[in-house]
Design an enzyme around this catalytic site. Structure first.
Site, short mmCIF file in Angstrom:
data_model
loop_
_atom_site.label_atom_id
_atom_site.label_comp_id
_atom_site.label_asym_id
_atom_site.label_seq_id
_atom_site.Cartn_x
_atom_site.Cartn_y
_atom_site.Cartn_z
CE LYS A 185 -1.85 2.62 2.69
NZ LYS A 185 -1.64 4.07 1.89
N GLY A 238 7.25 5.06 7.90
CA GLY A 238 6.35 6.12 8.33
C GLY A 238 6.55 6.84 9.34
CB SER A 239 4.58 9.37 11.27
OG SER A 239 3.34 8.57 11.06
CB THR A 240 6.88 7.90 15.79
OG1 THR A 240 8.25 7.77 15.33
CG2 THR A 240 6.76 7.24 17.29
CD GLU A 261 13.90 0.93 8.98
OE1 GLU A 261 14.36 1.98 9.44
OE2 GLU A 261 14.42 -0.07 8.82
CB CYS A 295 13.51 8.85 7.42
SG CYS A 295 14.47 8.04 6.60
CD GLU A 396 10.43 13.06 10.98
OE1 GLU A 396 9.43 12.52 11.39
OE2 GLU A 396 11.40 12.19 10.35
P1 NAD Z 1 2.58 8.33 7.55
O1 NAD Z 1 2.78 7.64 9.03
O2 NAD Z 1 1.57 9.51 7.73
O3 NAD Z 1 2.29 7.40 6.57
C1 NAD Z 1 2.90 6.31 6.03
C2 NAD Z 1 2.01 5.19 5.45
O4 NAD Z 1 1.04 4.72 6.39
C3 NAD Z 1 1.10 5.84 4.13
O5 NAD Z 1 0.89 4.75 3.17
C4 NAD Z 1 -0.25 5.94 5.06
O6 NAD Z 1 -1.32 5.86 4.09
C5 NAD Z 1 -0.23 4.83 5.87
N1 NAD Z 1 -1.31 4.96 7.18
C6 NAD Z 1 -1.61 6.18 7.60
N2 NAD Z 1 -2.41 6.00 8.60
C7 NAD Z 1 -2.60 4.64 8.70
C8 NAD Z 1 -3.35 3.81 9.43
N3 NAD Z 1 -4.09 4.16 10.47
N4 NAD Z 1 -3.19 2.42 9.49
C9 NAD Z 1 -2.36 1.96 8.46
N5 NAD Z 1 -1.65 2.76 7.59
C10 NAD Z 1 -1.73 4.01 7.61
O7 NAD Z 1 3.94 8.91 7.33
P2 NAD Z 1 4.19 10.00 6.01
O8 NAD Z 1 3.69 11.26 6.29
O9 NAD Z 1 3.97 9.10 4.82
O10 NAD Z 1 5.86 9.62 6.06
C11 NAD Z 1 6.67 10.74 6.64
C12 NAD Z 1 7.27 9.84 7.86
O11 NAD Z 1 7.96 8.76 7.35
C13 NAD Z 1 8.27 10.71 8.53
O12 NAD Z 1 8.14 10.46 10.02
C14 NAD Z 1 9.48 10.20 8.26
O13 NAD Z 1 10.63 10.36 9.04
C15 NAD Z 1 9.39 8.75 8.04
N6 NAD Z 1 10.30 7.99 7.16
C16 NAD Z 1 10.91 7.14 7.92
C17 NAD Z 1 12.08 6.25 7.02
C18 NAD Z 1 13.03 5.62 7.80
O14 NAD Z 1 13.36 4.66 6.72
N7 NAD Z 1 13.05 5.42 8.81
C19 NAD Z 1 12.07 6.78 5.63
C20 NAD Z 1 11.25 7.53 5.23
C21 NAD Z 1 10.26 8.11 5.98
#
Ligand code: NAD
Length: 492
Positions: A185, A238-240, A261, A295, A396
């Site tokens: 996804k 994604g996000s924490t 991650e 990230c 962040e």
């Molecule tokens: P996000 O957590 O909002 O979204 C990430 C993914 O999760 C998206 O596909 C989103 O649709 C999905 N998602 C959102 N809510 C959900 C839920 N309730 N259940 C299941 N899936 C859900 O993050 P973002 O804004 O897309 O990305 C930015 C974040 O990602 C930042 O915090 C960044 O630091 C982190 N990031 C980390 C790394 C790493 O390797 N550590 C790399 C890139 C980005």
């Protein structure tokens, strides 16, 4: 513009990829994708419903339980995953251009850091597929006891928008090479390249159901995967905040495992004996490459007090010269932020940092010169004298906003570096290599770069300490997240 970027991109048909076929969402729903350079809608993406996710998981389950993917020879799987990477490379320019329209990143970065890196990751993990081995164990008694390294089953890969393809490939590579089946996804901001990824997978001969792609909303398609009783593992970047929701969903459903991650607030520590010209350049691009939407961005620069003002001025002076502009234009050095929401979020951090007494050295404003006054451009922003413990020092931003902090001793620098809830990455700059290694040991982060920054390689593990995540992407260590050990006892 170059030949590759002057025409509009060819977006893929707005279809989900389920059980080897491109299909419409069950309720025909779509969502708009906005080109952040122009603020215009550039694509209407298919929006997977819960029912669509159900079909995708069922297909993946069947392909795992009844298909041959998990049980065929590792060499055959490797061949297909390698071909998957080749197909991606064949279409690299077309895919990179779509990426640039969805995300606003520089076309040259989309080409190198996304599409080519994604293909490289698939090919790297393909090459390791037939090197996953078990062990024979020296147990007591008359037994032959050995371990088998087996795939987990159905993996849901949920990925963000900042490096949509390479982060997907970091998960698909080891998951598929180890014999799992996958439902991917992508983020709602960058769904089109994931559909193109599915086209490459189909062209490479990935069997039906082994890879499914369901663009959709996090709260619908993402949640349906996170709560699904037949998903064995969620591989998430994604996000924490979302990671915590995924953990709750796992606890309330089937205790699926997770690899995570997550975010970061990574420090670069600059000692006065460093190669300062190189350190300035690395601090600038450590935060401003990919418009700070990285990230591992070096979003805190900690500088020894004797060189602090000089160093901050140099960083600010270089930041002020960064050329914002259309990411399709090779002369541009930085594109727009991915969305108006992300821009507003960064502007909020900037306003609160100013209110809190941090000194704005450069930037801090929207830039309307990017593309006809439209688009979500933010000037590279540098704050000095950011108070330790303040929001800008702790949280962040995920945008082009740098926080500079002075320190008086190495102990203080390490304390500040470790004083956040994240632990993804860090940089240390000094010509005294013994001191650099000693500091590296004291930093609580998954990767430490000494006299360099933001180096990535498929051979090197990447992942976080603390609330930056669990598990490692890349390197042979990635297989730990996609395999489990079975122990077999035989009476002799
Ligand atoms: P996000 O957590 O909002 O979204 C990430 C993914 O999760 C998206 O596909 C989103 O649709 C999905 N998602 C959102 N809510 C959900 C839920 N309730 N259940 C299941 N899936 C859900 O993050 P973002 O804004 O897309 O990305 C930015 C974040 O990602 C930042 O915090 C960044 O630091 C982190 N990031 C980390 C790394 C790493 O390797 N550590 C790399 C890139 C980005």
């Amino acid at each position: 513009m170059t030949d590759a970027t002057k025409s509009p991109p060819a977006f893929p048909a707005a279809k989900l990829f389920v059980n080897g076929e491109f299909v419409d969402p069950s309720d025909g729903a779509t969502f708009d994708v906005v080109d952040p350079t122009t603020s215009a809608v550039c694509y209407r993406a298919p929006s997977a419903s819960r029912e669509d996710v159900e079909r995708a998981v069922r297909a993946a389950r069947k392909a795992f339980d009844e298909g041959k993917w998990a049980t065929t020879s590792a060499a055959s799987r490797a061949k297909i995953v390698r071909r998957f990477g080749e197909k991606l490379l064949e279409r690299r320019e077309a895919i990179a251009l779509v990426e640039t329209y969805e995300n606003g990143k520089l076309y040259r970065d989309a080409l190198a850091e996304d599409v080519s890196a994604a293909a490289g990751a698939l090919q790297y993990f393909a090459s390791l597929a037939d090197k996953l081995t078990g062990e024979t164990l020296p147990v007591r008694g008359d037994f032959l006891t050995y371990t088998l390294r087996e795939p987990l089953g159905v993996v849901a890969a949920i990925v963000p928008w900042n490096f949509p393809l390479s982060l997907a490939a970091w998960k698909l590579g080891p998951a598929l090479a180890a014999g799992n089946t996958v439902v991917l996804k992508p983020s709602e901001l960058t769904p089109a390249t994931a559909i193109m990824l599915a086209e490459c997978a189909r062209d490479a001969g990935i069997p039906a159901g082994v890879l499914n792609v369901v663009p959709g909303l996090g709260a619908v398609a993402g949640d349906a995967l996170a709560t699904h009783p037949d998903v064995d593992h969620v591989a998430f970047t994604g996000s924490t905040r979302t990671a915590k929701a995924l953990l709750r969903a796992s606890a309330e459903s089937n205790l699926k495992t997770l690899s995570l991650e997550l975010g970061g607030k990574s420090p670069q520590i600059i000692l006065s004996d460093a190669s300062l010209d190189e350190a300035v350049e690395a601090c600038v691009w450590g935060i401003f490459s990919n418009k700070g939407e990285v990230c591992s961005a070096g979003s805190r620069v900690l500088v020894e007090r004797s060189i602090y003002h000089w160093f901050v001025d140099r960083v600010a002076e270089r930041a002020a010269r960064i050329k914002l502009g259309d990411p399709r234009d090779p002369a541009s050095e930085m594109g727009p932020m991915v969305s108006s929401r992300q821009l507003d979020n960064a502007m909020g951090f900037i306003a609160r940092a100013i209110d809190g007494g941090a000194r704005l050295v450069v930037g801090g404003e929207r830039d309307e010169s990017g593309a006809n006054g439209a688009g979500y451009f933010l000037r590279p922003t540098v704050f000095a004298d950011v108070r330790v413990g303040s929001e800008l020092e702790q949280e962040e931003v995920f945008g082009p906003v740098l926080a500079c902090v002075p320190f008086d001793s190495v102990d203080e620098a390490v304390r500040i570096a470790n004083g956040v809830r994240y632990g993804l990455a860090a940089g240390v700059w000094t010509k005294d290599t013994a001191r650099a290694h000693a500091i590296a040991r004291r930093i609580r982060a998954g990767v430490v770069w000494l006299n360099t920054y933001d180096q990535f390689d498929t051979a090197a593990p990447f992942g976080g300490y603390k609330q930056s995540g669990w598990g490692r992407d890349l390197s042979p260590a990635a297989f730990d997240s996609y395999t489990q050990k079975k122990c077999v006892w035989t009476r002799l």
